[in-house]
Scaffold this motif. Structure first.
Motif, mmCIF file in Angstrom:
data_model
loop_
_atom_site.group_PDB
_atom_site.id
_atom_site.type_symbol
_atom_site.label_atom_id
_atom_site.label_comp_id
_atom_site.label_asym_id
_atom_site.label_seq_id
_atom_site.Cartn_x
_atom_site.Cartn_y
_atom_site.Cartn_z
ATOM 1 N N CYS A 157 1.014 -1.079 0.079
ATOM 2 C CA CYS A 157 0.154 0.418 -0.370
ATOM 3 C C CYS A 157 1.050 1.055 -0.392
ATOM 4 N N GLN A 158 -0.053 2.434 -1.066
ATOM 5 C CA GLN A 158 0.799 3.501 -0.294
ATOM 6 C C GLN A 158 1.197 4.737 0.929
ATOM 7 N N GLU A 159 -0.096 4.103 1.299
ATOM 8 C CA GLU A 159 -0.692 3.900 3.197
ATOM 9 C C GLU A 159 -0.028 4.008 3.985
ATOM 10 N N LYS A 160 0.172 2.971 3.943
ATOM 11 C CA LYS A 160 0.538 2.463 5.513
ATOM 12 C C LYS A 160 0.788 0.680 4.519
ATOM 13 N N PRO A 161 2.533 0.685 6.629
ATOM 14 C CA PRO A 161 3.332 -0.879 5.725
ATOM 15 C C PRO A 161 2.804 -1.837 5.330
ATOM 16 N N GLY A 162 3.161 -3.184 4.827
ATOM 17 C CA GLY A 162 2.183 -4.479 5.154
ATOM 18 C C GLY A 162 2.915 -5.008 6.393
ATOM 19 N N GLU A 163 3.202 -6.225 6.324
ATOM 20 C CA GLU A 163 2.944 -7.336 6.816
ATOM 21 C C GLU A 163 5.009 -7.219 7.299
ATOM 22 N N LEU A 164 5.575 -6.820 8.645
ATOM 23 C CA LEU A 164 7.194 -8.180 8.532
ATOM 24 C C LEU A 164 7.246 -9.099 8.286
ATOM 25 N N VAL A 165 7.955 -9.776 7.189
ATOM 26 C CA VAL A 165 7.653 -10.634 6.395
ATOM 27 C C VAL A 165 9.087 -11.654 7.064
#
Ligand SMILES: [Zn+2]
Ligand SMILES: [Zn+2]
Length: 265
Positions: free
Chosen positions: A243-251
Motif C-alpha cells: 500500500c501507499q498509505e501504510k506498511p505491510g506485514e513484517l515477513v
C-alpha cells in the motif's frame, strides 16, 4: 531474514530488510519522520537501520534519503550515476558509498547484488540481498523484465515485484497521453499481466512470500490485482499487496509458513 514494505507507489517507496539485528532500507521516498513512524508501527526501532540502498533517483524513492542519512548517520549506497542525478535532492549525505551496477558488495551479514533494470533514469537497479540462509529480491520501476532480471531473482525466498497498472484503466484514466506513453514504454512500469507473468517465471518450491508493489493509485486497484493473482492460480507462495498509505506485514522468511499454499493477502 525479515522484510517489510513500509510503503510503495508513486508517492513514496521504502522497504526494510533485516538479518541478525542489522537493518537496511531500500529507498526512502518518505520523510524521515514518516519512515520512523512506519518502522515503529511494525515494531522496529529506526536505530536498527545501518544503511540505505538506493535503486534510482526518482523522488518517490529518494526524497527522504538525505534527511535520514544526516539524522541517523547512515551511509548511502548508490551507483555514481544515481548519486549525481539525485544530487540536489540528497544534498549532503553522512557518507556516500558508491557501488557498481552488476558487482556485489557486502554489508555483513548481507551480500548485496545490484542488477540493471529498464527505467527512464541514469542507472536504475534492483537488488538481491543474501545473508547466507535466505535470499531476498527487490525489483520495481522496470518497464520490462529482461533475462538478466529473471536470472538474478531466481531462488529467492522473498520477493518484492512491481505490479503497476491495468492497461484499460491507464488508457481511460486521468493521465495525459505523453505520460501514458512513458508508463507503457519499456523504460516505464510493468502492467498487471506482465507482472503476473514475471511472478510466474519466478516460482519455485522455496519461494515463501511475494509482495506486489508500486501499484498505481490512479491506474490500478488492489481488487483487480487480487483477481489477476487468483486467476493465474499460482500455487506456493503467500501473496500480499503493498500500500501507499501504510506498511505491510513484517515477513519472517526463516519461520515456518502458516496457512495453506497460496492463501492470504
Ligand atoms: Zn517509483
Ligand atoms: Zn521511478
Amino acid at each position: 531474514m525479515r522484510f517489510c514494505v513500509l510503503g510503495s507507489g508513486s508517492k513514496g517507496n521504502c522497504t526494510y530488510v533485516e538479518s541478525n539485528g542489522v537493518g537496511l532500507l531500500i529507498d526512502a521516498g518518505f520523510s524521515g519522520i514518516e519512515v520512523g513512524r512506519r518502522l515503529a508501527s511494525v515494531g522496529v526501532e529506526i536505530e536498527q537501520i545501518r544503511a540505505i540502498l538506493v535503486t534510482h533517483e526518482h523522488g518517490d524513492h529518494v526524497s527522504g534519503v538525505g534527511v535520514l542519512s544526516r539524522k541517523y548517520q547512515l551511509p548511502v549506497y548508490a551507483n555514481p550515476g544515481t548519486r549525481l542525478a539525485a544530487g540536489p535532492v540528497l544534498d549532503k549525505l553522512h557518507a556516500f558509498i558508491p557501488f557498481v551496477t552488476g558487482s556485489s558488495f557486502s554489508i555483513p551479514p548481507f551480500t548485496i547484488h545490484p542488477f540493471a533494470i529498464a527505467h527512464d533514469t541514469v542507472d536504475p537497479v534492483g537488488f538481491t540481498l543474501d545473508d547466507g540462509h535466505c535470499r531476498f529480491g527487490y525489483c520495481t520501476d522496470t518497464g520490462m523484465v529482461s533475462r538478466l532480471i529473471q536470472h538474478h531473482l531466481q531462488r529467492c525466498q522473498g520477493l518484492v515485484l512491481e505490479c503497476n497498472h491495468d492497461l484499460e484503466m491507464l488508457k481511460n484514466g486521468p493521465y495525459p497521453p505523453a505520460l501514458q506513453q512513458r508508463i507503457r514504454s519499456k523504460n516505464g512500469h510493468l502492467a498487471n499481466p506482465e507482472a503476473i507473468a514475471f511472478v510466474q517465471g519466478m516460482l519455485h518450491a522455496g519461494l515463501r512470500h511475494v509482495v506486489l508493489a508500486h501499484i498505481s493509485q490512479s491506474n490500478n486497484c488492489h481488487d483487480l490485482v487480487r483477481l489477476e493473482v487468483e486467476r493465474s492460480a499460482m500455487m506456493g507462495p503467500q501473496f500480499s499487496l503493498a500500500c501507499q498509505e501504510k506498511p505491510g506485514e513484517l515477513v519472517d522468511l526463516a519461520s515456518p509458513p502458516f496457512g495453506g499454499a497460496g492463501d492470504g493477502y
